[in-house]
Design a protein around this motif. Structure first.
Motif, PDB file in Angstrom:
ATOM      1  N   GLN A  14      41.270  15.590  57.328  1.00  0.00           N
ATOM      2  CA  GLN A  14      39.849  15.223  57.382  1.00  0.00           C
ATOM      3  C   GLN A  14      38.988  16.340  56.802  1.00  0.00           C
ATOM      4  O   GLN A  14      38.042  16.088  56.059  1.00  0.00           O
ATOM      5  CB  GLN A  14      39.437  14.910  58.821  1.00  0.00           C
ATOM      6  N   HIS A  15      39.343  17.568  57.136  1.00  0.00           N
ATOM      7  CA  HIS A  15      38.625  18.731  56.626  1.00  0.00           C
ATOM      8  C   HIS A  15      38.764  18.803  55.105  1.00  0.00           C
ATOM      9  O   HIS A  15      37.786  19.027  54.382  1.00  0.00           O
ATOM     10  CB  HIS A  15      39.182  19.996  57.293  1.00  0.00           C
ATOM     11  N   ARG A  16      39.970  18.603  54.600  1.00  0.00           N
ATOM     12  CA  ARG A  16      40.197  18.642  53.143  1.00  0.00           C
ATOM     13  C   ARG A  16      39.444  17.521  52.441  1.00  0.00           C
ATOM     14  O   ARG A  16      38.924  17.709  51.342  1.00  0.00           O
ATOM     15  CB  ARG A  16      41.688  18.581  52.821  1.00  0.00           C
ATOM     16  N   TYR A  17      39.406  16.340  53.065  1.00  0.00           N
ATOM     17  CA  TYR A  17      38.672  15.195  52.528  1.00  0.00           C
ATOM     18  C   TYR A  17      37.189  15.555  52.347  1.00  0.00           C
ATOM     19  O   TYR A  17      36.623  15.383  51.272  1.00  0.00           O
ATOM     20  CB  TYR A  17      38.850  14.008  53.485  1.00  0.00           C
ATOM     21  N   MET A  18      36.578  16.078  53.406  1.00  0.00           N
ATOM     22  CA  MET A  18      35.159  16.434  53.332  1.00  0.00           C
ATOM     23  C   MET A  18      34.931  17.590  52.356  1.00  0.00           C
ATOM     24  O   MET A  18      33.987  17.549  51.566  1.00  0.00           O
ATOM     25  CB  MET A  18      34.609  16.779  54.725  1.00  0.00           C
ATOM     26  N   THR A  36      21.949  11.087  53.184  1.00  0.00           N
ATOM     27  CA  THR A  36      22.479   9.732  53.104  1.00  0.00           C
ATOM     28  C   THR A  36      23.872   9.743  52.495  1.00  0.00           C
ATOM     29  O   THR A  36      24.787   9.067  52.984  1.00  0.00           O
ATOM     30  CB  THR A  36      21.528   8.829  52.291  1.00  0.00           C
ATOM     31  N   THR A  37      24.054  10.520  51.440  1.00  0.00           N
ATOM     32  CA  THR A  37      25.379  10.647  50.825  1.00  0.00           C
ATOM     33  C   THR A  37      26.381  11.186  51.844  1.00  0.00           C
ATOM     34  O   THR A  37      27.499  10.672  51.956  1.00  0.00           O
ATOM     35  CB  THR A  37      25.314  11.566  49.593  1.00  0.00           C
ATOM     36  N   LEU A  38      25.990  12.191  52.585  1.00  0.00           N
ATOM     37  CA  LEU A  38      26.870  12.769  53.603  1.00  0.00           C
ATOM     38  C   LEU A  38      27.270  11.715  54.633  1.00  0.00           C
ATOM     39  O   LEU A  38      28.436  11.636  55.033  1.00  0.00           O
ATOM     40  CB  LEU A  38      26.203  13.968  54.277  1.00  0.00           C
ATOM     41  N   SER A  39      26.324  10.884  55.032  1.00  0.00           N
ATOM     42  CA  SER A  39      26.655   9.841  56.015  1.00  0.00           C
ATOM     43  C   SER A  39      27.641   8.832  55.435  1.00  0.00           C
ATOM     44  O   SER A  39      28.548   8.374  56.128  1.00  0.00           O
ATOM     45  CB  SER A  39      25.401   9.152  56.533  1.00  0.00           C
ATOM     46  N   TYR A  40      27.486   8.485  54.154  1.00  0.00           N
ATOM     47  CA  TYR A  40      28.415   7.541  53.524  1.00  0.00           C
ATOM     48  C   TYR A  40      29.818   8.113  53.399  1.00  0.00           C
ATOM     49  O   TYR A  40      30.794   7.437  53.707  1.00  0.00           O
ATOM     50  CB  TYR A  40      27.917   7.110  52.140  1.00  0.00           C
ATOM     51  N   SER A  42      31.219  10.551  55.053  1.00  0.00           N
ATOM     52  CA  SER A  42      31.851  10.913  56.322  1.00  0.00           C
ATOM     53  C   SER A  42      32.100   9.704  57.220  1.00  0.00           C
ATOM     54  O   SER A  42      32.934   9.785  58.130  1.00  0.00           O
ATOM     55  CB  SER A  42      31.007  11.948  57.067  1.00  0.00           C
ATOM     56  N   SER A  43      31.436   8.593  56.969  1.00  0.00           N
ATOM     57  CA  SER A  43      31.565   7.436  57.861  1.00  0.00           C
ATOM     58  C   SER A  43      32.999   6.934  58.018  1.00  0.00           C
ATOM     59  O   SER A  43      33.359   6.496  59.116  1.00  0.00           O
ATOM     60  CB  SER A  43      30.630   6.306  57.430  1.00  0.00           C
ATOM     61  N   PRO A  44      33.873   6.989  56.993  1.00  0.00           N
ATOM     62  CA  PRO A  44      35.253   6.554  57.228  1.00  0.00           C
ATOM     63  C   PRO A  44      35.994   7.398  58.270  1.00  0.00           C
ATOM     64  O   PRO A  44      36.954   6.932  58.877  1.00  0.00           O
ATOM     65  CB  PRO A  44      35.913   6.691  55.857  1.00  0.00           C
ATOM     66  N   LEU A  45      35.541   8.613  58.482  1.00  0.00           N
ATOM     67  CA  LEU A  45      36.165   9.480  59.479  1.00  0.00           C
ATOM     68  C   LEU A  45      35.572   9.257  60.866  1.00  0.00           C
ATOM     69  O   LEU A  45      36.213   9.555  61.878  1.00  0.00           O
ATOM     70  CB  LEU A  45      35.990  10.956  59.102  1.00  0.00           C
ATOM     71  N   LEU A  46      34.349   8.743  60.910  1.00  0.00           N
ATOM     72  CA  LEU A  46      33.623   8.630  62.175  1.00  0.00           C
ATOM     73  C   LEU A  46      33.581   7.215  62.736  1.00  0.00           C
ATOM     74  O   LEU A  46      33.332   7.031  63.920  1.00  0.00           O
ATOM     75  CB  LEU A  46      32.189   9.143  61.985  1.00  0.00           C
ATOM     76  N   MET A  47      33.782   6.221  61.891  1.00  0.00           N
ATOM     77  CA  MET A  47      33.702   4.822  62.306  1.00  0.00           C
ATOM     78  C   MET A  47      35.089   4.197  62.159  1.00  0.00           C
ATOM     79  O   MET A  47      36.011   4.821  61.668  1.00  0.00           O
ATOM     80  CB  MET A  47      32.693   4.074  61.424  1.00  0.00           C
ATOM     81  N   ALA A  48      35.181   2.927  62.537  1.00  0.00           N
ATOM     82  CA  ALA A  48      36.434   2.197  62.311  1.00  0.00           C
ATOM     83  C   ALA A  48      36.629   2.057  60.813  1.00  0.00           C
ATOM     84  O   ALA A  48      35.790   1.505  60.119  1.00  0.00           O
ATOM     85  CB  ALA A  48      36.369   0.823  62.975  1.00  0.00           C
ATOM     86  N   GLY A  49      37.702   2.607  60.323  1.00  0.00           N
ATOM     87  CA  GLY A  49      37.967   2.577  58.890  1.00  0.00           C
ATOM     88  C   GLY A  49      39.116   3.504  58.572  1.00  0.00           C
ATOM     89  O   GLY A  49      39.992   3.738  59.403  1.00  0.00           O
ATOM     90  N   ALA A  64      40.005  10.908  46.306  1.00  0.00           N
ATOM     91  CA  ALA A  64      39.797  10.522  47.702  1.00  0.00           C
ATOM     92  C   ALA A  64      39.119   9.167  47.739  1.00  0.00           C
ATOM     93  O   ALA A  64      38.344   8.824  46.849  1.00  0.00           O
ATOM     94  CB  ALA A  64      38.921  11.551  48.418  1.00  0.00           C
ATOM     95  N   PHE A  65      39.453   8.404  48.762  1.00  0.00           N
ATOM     96  CA  PHE A  65      38.702   7.182  49.008  1.00  0.00           C
ATOM     97  C   PHE A  65      38.592   6.957  50.505  1.00  0.00           C
ATOM     98  O   PHE A  65      39.403   7.430  51.291  1.00  0.00           O
ATOM     99  CB  PHE A  65      39.282   5.975  48.273  1.00  0.00           C
ATOM    100  N   GLY A  66      37.527   6.269  50.877  1.00  0.00           N
ATOM    101  CA  GLY A  66      37.290   5.984  52.282  1.00  0.00           C
ATOM    102  C   GLY A  66      36.581   4.657  52.432  1.00  0.00           C
ATOM    103  O   GLY A  66      35.822   4.238  51.563  1.00  0.00           O
ATOM    104  N   TYR A  67      36.847   3.996  53.529  1.00  0.00           N
ATOM    105  CA  TYR A  67      36.248   2.691  53.794  1.00  0.00           C
ATOM    106  C   TYR A  67      35.932   2.549  55.274  1.00  0.00           C
ATOM    107  O   TYR A  67      36.459   3.283  56.114  1.00  0.00           O
ATOM    108  CB  TYR A  67      37.191   1.558  53.353  1.00  0.00           C
ATOM    109  N   ILE A  68      35.070   1.590  55.573  1.00  0.00           N
ATOM    110  CA  ILE A  68      34.760   1.240  56.954  1.00  0.00           C
ATOM    111  C   ILE A  68      34.893  -0.270  57.107  1.00  0.00           C
ATOM    112  O   ILE A  68      34.787  -1.021  56.132  1.00  0.00           O
ATOM    113  CB  ILE A  68      33.341   1.689  57.382  1.00  0.00           C
ATOM    114  N   HIS A  69      35.125  -0.694  58.329  1.00  0.00           N
ATOM    115  CA  HIS A  69      35.179  -2.127  58.628  1.00  0.00           C
ATOM    116  C   HIS A  69      33.778  -2.618  58.974  1.00  0.00           C
ATOM    117  O   HIS A  69      33.053  -1.971  59.716  1.00  0.00           O
ATOM    118  CB  HIS A  69      36.101  -2.396  59.825  1.00  0.00           C
ATOM    119  N   GLY A  70      33.406  -3.759  58.406  1.00  0.00           N
ATOM    120  CA  GLY A  70      32.135  -4.390  58.726  1.00  0.00           C
ATOM    121  C   GLY A  70      31.001  -3.914  57.841  1.00  0.00           C
ATOM    122  O   GLY A  70      31.142  -2.974  57.055  1.00  0.00           O
ATOM    123  N   THR A  71      29.872  -4.600  57.996  1.00  0.00           N
ATOM    124  CA  THR A  71      28.678  -4.280  57.205  1.00  0.00           C
ATOM    125  C   THR A  71      27.497  -4.027  58.123  1.00  0.00           C
ATOM    126  O   THR A  71      27.409  -4.606  59.214  1.00  0.00           O
ATOM    127  CB  THR A  71      28.339  -5.438  56.239  1.00  0.00           C
TER     128      THR A  71
END
Length: 186
Positions: A14-18, A36-40, A42-49, A64-71
């Motif tokens: 997670q640290h390397r990702y960020m 806003t960019t930081l929230s986008y 980092s959200s895969p690490l903090l939310m369901a995703g 790197a890639f990251g995703y979250i579930h839901g909108t």
């Protein structure tokens, strides 16, 4: 050139990702303020995703890639949808198979959890640029365009069946090249 992927399931990854995404902040070319960019990203690490790193053959992070579930518009209750929050590959690896292999890994990962959360579509946003549209229209359908203070963004939707079909075309191409190579060498 070989590469491999690692899920960001431990603090170290997670640290390397960020660190990787923040080191490439300007290259991400996201039309948002830094918070806003930081929230986008980092959200895969903090939310369901989920978040993944790709390493090259020298064990350097290549993408790197990251995703979250839901909108957000459905309060993240629409779990059948995932949003790609970030997908970035360093310039020197962009012509490699990392993008295709990353999509293939994402599909495999989502299939592993299909009993819990059957994902039907993937959504993502990109700047309204001709190069982006040419690239993304190969795998997704543009559904909306939004003008924001930061610029115009296009929203794309990719159905899982459409993505599987797209990825299968690469497998067929690879098999054909292998068979063609065997014929030539005999």
């Amino acid at each position: 050139m070989s590469h491999y992927f690692a899920k960001c399931s431990t603090y170290m990854y997670q640290h390397r990702y960020m660190d990787f995404l923040l080191a490439h902040y300007n290259e991400l070319n996201l039309p948002y303020s830094f918070p806003t960019t930081l929230s986008y990203i980092s959200s895969p690490l903090l939310m369901a995703g989920g978040a993944m790193l790709c390493f090259d053959d020298e064990d350097e992070v290549a993408g790197a890639f990251g995703y979250i579930h839901g909108t957000g518009e459905h309060d993240y209750e629409d779990q059948h949808v995932i949003q790609l929050q970030v997908a970035f590959i360093v310039h020197e690896h962009r012509r490699s198979r990392i993008f295709i292999d990353g999509l293939r890994l994402l599909v495999q990962h989502l299939d592993e959890y299909a009993d819990e959360v059957p994902v039907q579509e993937i959504r993502f946003w990109a700047l309204n640029e001709e190069a982006n549209h040419r690239l993304f229209s190969k795998i997704a359908q543009q559904v909306t365009s939004t003008i924001r203070e930061e610029g115009e963004l296009n929203a794309y939707v990719m159905r899982m069946a459409q993505l599987r079909s797209y990825l299968a075309s690469f497998e067929r191409d690879s098999r054909m090249k292998e068979q063609h190579g065997k014929v030539e060498s005999s």
